[in-house]
Scaffold this motif. Structure first.
Motif, PDB file in Angstrom:
ATOM      1  N   THR A  73       2.827   9.585   0.434  1.00 30.67           N
ATOM      2  CA  THR A  73       2.781   8.274   1.394  1.00 30.67           C
ATOM      3  C   THR A  73       3.995   8.090   1.978  1.00 30.67           C
ATOM      4  O   THR A  73       5.161   8.087   1.630  1.00 30.67           O
ATOM      5  CB  THR A  73       2.558   7.059   0.365  1.00 30.67           C
ATOM      6  N   CYS A  74       3.832   7.670   3.199  1.00 23.02           N
ATOM      7  CA  CYS A  74       4.876   7.471   4.066  1.00 23.02           C
ATOM      8  C   CYS A  74       5.769   6.151   3.847  1.00 23.02           C
ATOM      9  O   CYS A  74       4.928   5.212   3.538  1.00 23.02           O
ATOM     10  CB  CYS A  74       4.451   7.594   5.457  1.00 23.02           C
ATOM     11  N   TYR A  78       8.794  10.839   4.590  1.00 20.82           N
ATOM     12  CA  TYR A  78       7.679  11.199   3.627  1.00 20.82           C
ATOM     13  C   TYR A  78       8.852  11.833   2.645  1.00 20.82           C
ATOM     14  O   TYR A  78       9.302  12.745   2.649  1.00 20.82           O
ATOM     15  CB  TYR A  78       6.955  12.396   4.296  1.00 20.82           C
ATOM     16  N   SER A 110       3.756  10.940  -4.325  1.00 20.13           N
ATOM     17  CA  SER A 110       2.874  11.232  -3.336  1.00 20.13           C
ATOM     18  C   SER A 110       3.432  11.366  -2.232  1.00 20.13           C
ATOM     19  O   SER A 110       4.787  11.181  -1.812  1.00 20.13           O
ATOM     20  CB  SER A 110       1.860  10.176  -3.602  1.00 20.13           C
ATOM     21  N   ASP A 165       0.826  -1.207   0.268  1.00 15.77           N
ATOM     22  CA  ASP A 165      -0.135   0.010  -0.120  1.00 15.77           C
ATOM     23  C   ASP A 165       0.869   1.332   0.093  1.00 15.77           C
ATOM     24  O   ASP A 165       0.558   2.064   0.775  1.00 15.77           O
ATOM     25  CB  ASP A 165      -0.910   0.237   1.280  1.00 15.77           C
ATOM     26  N   GLY A 166       1.983   1.187  -0.782  1.00 11.25           N
ATOM     27  CA  GLY A 166       2.748   2.513  -0.861  1.00 11.25           C
ATOM     28  C   GLY A 166       3.810   2.763   0.144  1.00 11.25           C
ATOM     29  O   GLY A 166       4.515   3.725   0.195  1.00 11.25           O
ATOM     30  N   ALA A 167       3.901   1.645   1.388  1.00 11.26           N
ATOM     31  CA  ALA A 167       4.503   1.914   2.300  1.00 11.26           C
ATOM     32  C   ALA A 167       5.752   0.873   2.492  1.00 11.26           C
ATOM     33  O   ALA A 167       5.208  -0.303   2.150  1.00 11.26           O
ATOM     34  CB  ALA A 167       3.921   2.175   3.759  1.00 11.26           C
TER      35      ALA A 167
END
Length: 314
Positions: free
Chosen positions: A46-47, A37, A44, A5-7
């Motif tokens: 996203t973290c 970040y 984006s 999920d982007g992390a």
């Protein structure tokens, strides 16, 4: 390494080199969380969560974060520490240890937390000339900027009202009226404008004129205490004694604004001060001016050329 999920969650080596060296013999194998970040033009917010060992350097963290985010390895990046969301950014050198910075943060900040809480790292792109490529950020409103500076101690805490209109951060007709209105609702009918006292008629009696208040304002510099008509009387009275020069207090305002009542309060305070024995006959002189002022106040239009406003002095 796993990306979900982007992390990204990953562990780097505890050495000071790149992201893929051997394991350290350091007995402390604890992994520390770094919340990074990316602030890049095509990325984006996203973290990217990295778990690294204590001795991981900034260079190795940047390499692992870039790999986790799928960034171009041919570009240069820089890591910055941010303790307050939207606050100052402290650029880390390649040999710095980010975990050492984290260990100085509050305990809650060392665990996963939202970006608004602060205490995180920013990944930014560095230009080939060494300068940092800043991405355009939405500007803060003036109110947000004032609140941010006040929270960091660069500005005094915001006030609901100002006892002196000269201290208003923004001087305009609206700010003056809003300040007077706010103070009036708090039953603060007096406000300074420098050495001038602005009084708003409350059309009711307030318990702020007894002998206790006369004593409270005696021999106090103007502006040291909450604005009050007794402060004006006290300054004028002791200036007269000190300089041995006549003093004049001018009371100006529209009809019904409370000039007569203000005069009575001034006479009350001056009479109480004269009873200290500093001057003989002052009480009789001041009290004798009362009926004259009352008579004059009944003819404002004649005294002011047809206008309803009236100015008196004594």
């Amino acid at each position: 390494m796993s990306v979900r999920d982007g992390a990204a969650t990953m562990a780097t080596n505890a050495g000071g080199g790149g992201g893929g060296g051997g394991w350290s013999n350091d007995p402390d194998d604890r992994m520390y969380l770094l919340q990074i970040y990316p602030r890049l033009a095509a990325q984006s917010s996203t973290c990217c969560n990295l778990r690294v060992q204590k001795n991981a350097t900034t260079a190795s963290v940047i390499a692992d974060a870039a790999a986790a985010l799928g960034l171009d390895p041919g570009r240069l990046y820089v890591l910055a520490e941010v303790k307050e969301s939207g606050g100052e950014e402290w650029i880390l050198e390649a040999g710095d240890l980010p975990v050492q910075r984290v260990m100085l943060w509050p305990r809650k900040a060392q665990e996963q937390h939202p970006q608004s809480f602060g205490f995180y790292f920013l990944l930014q792109e560095r230009n080939h000339d060494g300068s940092i490529h800043y991405v355009h950020l939405p500007p803060l409103s003036k109110e947000q900027e004032v609140q941010r500076l006040a929270a960091r101690g660069f500005l005094p805490p915001p006030q609901d009202d100002f006892a002196d209109l000269c201290n208003l951060p923004v001087l305009s007709e609206d700010s003056i009226l809003n300040n007077l209105r706010t103070r009036f609702y708090k039953k603060k009918i007096y406000t300074y404008a420098g050495s001038i006292l602005v009084a708003i008629n409350p059309f009711k009696f307030l318990p702020i004129y007894n002998p206790k208040y006369v004593k409270m304002y005696e021999k106090h510099q103007l502006g040291k205490l909450e604005p009050h008509i007794f402060a004006i009387a006290d300054v004028a009275y002791y200036a007269m004694l000190r300089k041995r020069v006549n003093q004049c207090i001018v009371i100006s305002g529209e009809s019904g604004s409370g000039k007569t009542q203000s005069t009575n309060f001034l006479i009350h305070c001056l009479t109480a001060l004269s009873q200290k024995g500093y001057a003989s006959g002052v009480e009789r002189t001041i009290l004798g001016a009362g009926p004259v002022l009352e008579t004059l106040s009944e003819f404002p239009e004649a005294m002011c050329g047809g206008r309803s406003g009236f100015t008196r002095s004594f």
